[in-house]
Write a protein that holds these residues in place. Structure first.
Motif, short mmCIF file in Angstrom:
data_model
loop_
_atom_site.label_atom_id
_atom_site.label_comp_id
_atom_site.label_asym_id
_atom_site.label_seq_id
_atom_site.Cartn_x
_atom_site.Cartn_y
_atom_site.Cartn_z
N THR A 110 0.84 -1.20 0.00
CA THR A 110 0.00 0.00 0.00
C THR A 110 0.87 1.25 0.00
O THR A 110 2.09 1.17 0.18
N GLU A 111 0.23 2.37 -0.18
CA GLU A 111 0.93 3.65 -0.12
C GLU A 111 0.58 4.42 1.15
O GLU A 111 0.85 5.61 1.25
N PHE A 112 -0.02 3.73 2.14
CA PHE A 112 -0.34 4.38 3.41
C PHE A 112 0.95 4.77 4.13
O PHE A 112 1.96 4.07 4.03
N ASP A 113 0.89 5.89 4.88
CA ASP A 113 2.08 6.30 5.63
C ASP A 113 2.30 5.36 6.82
O ASP A 113 1.44 4.56 7.18
N ALA A 114 3.48 5.47 7.41
CA ALA A 114 3.88 4.54 8.48
C ALA A 114 2.93 4.56 9.67
O ALA A 114 2.66 3.52 10.26
N ASP A 115 2.42 5.75 10.03
CA ASP A 115 1.50 5.83 11.17
C ASP A 115 0.21 5.05 10.92
O ASP A 115 -0.25 4.31 11.79
N ILE A 116 -0.39 5.22 9.74
CA ILE A 116 -1.65 4.53 9.46
C ILE A 116 -1.40 3.03 9.30
O ILE A 116 -2.23 2.22 9.71
N VAL A 117 -0.27 2.64 8.72
CA VAL A 117 0.07 1.22 8.61
C VAL A 117 0.14 0.59 10.00
O VAL A 117 -0.42 -0.48 10.24
N THR A 118 0.81 1.27 10.92
CA THR A 118 0.92 0.75 12.29
C THR A 118 -0.45 0.67 12.94
O THR A 118 -0.78 -0.33 13.61
N ARG A 119 -1.27 1.68 12.74
CA ARG A 119 -2.61 1.67 13.34
C ARG A 119 -3.46 0.54 12.75
O ARG A 119 -4.17 -0.17 13.47
N ILE A 120 -3.41 0.35 11.42
CA ILE A 120 -4.16 -0.75 10.77
C ILE A 120 -3.69 -2.10 11.33
O ILE A 120 -4.51 -2.96 11.65
N ALA A 121 -2.37 -2.26 11.45
CA ALA A 121 -1.82 -3.53 11.94
C ALA A 121 -2.15 -3.75 13.41
O ALA A 121 -2.15 -4.90 13.88
#
Length: 136
Positions: free
Chosen positions: A19-30
């Motif tokens: 994905t192209e999500f930023d690191a903060d949103i990736v961490t939140r999704i995970a």
């Protein structure tokens, strides 16, 4: 004492790759999402049913069908199931795993939290939903 959930490192790694999500949103999704593995041929979402979750494909492909007709095939990085949740309506299509898939499942509460706390993520989800609705 309640422990704060931690981000699944495997999910963080795959989301970062696909994905192209930023690191903060990736961490939140995970952190709020659940890693699921679904066999090929399984129905994941059924048309005209209430929505309870959305998914982000990490590996494999899914087929989007409406009225039995194939509309699209989606692979890693694709989001599906978001239209009904974002627009508060019944599912407008079915989704079947074309191959075995792994995906992040975002339950309704988790998706709502992500949409409320990250304007960029909310804009991305709304844009995807509008584009898909316009293509049908």
């Amino acid at each position: 004492m309640l422990r704060k959930p931690k981000a699944d490192p495997e999910v963080v790694d795959r989301l970062t790759q696909v994905t192209e999500f930023d690191a903060d949103i990736v961490t939140r999704i995970a952190t709020v999402g659940t890693l699921v593995n679904i066999p090929g041929g399984w129905s994941i979402i059924m048309e005209s049913t209430p929505a309870d979750s959305a998914y982000i494909v990490l590996d494999g492909t899914v087929e989007i069908r409406k009225g039995g007709q194939r509309l699209a095939s989606l692979g890693p990085g694709a989001v599906f199931g978001e239209i009904a949740l974002v627009n508060h309506r019944l599912r407008n299509a079915s989704v079947v795993a074309s191959s075995p898939i792994s995906a992040v499942r975002l339950g309704e509460e988790a998706l709502r939290d992500l949409l409320e706390h990250d304007a960029g993520f909310a804009d991305t989800m709304r844009s995807i939903a509008e584009a898909r609705l316009g293509a049908q």
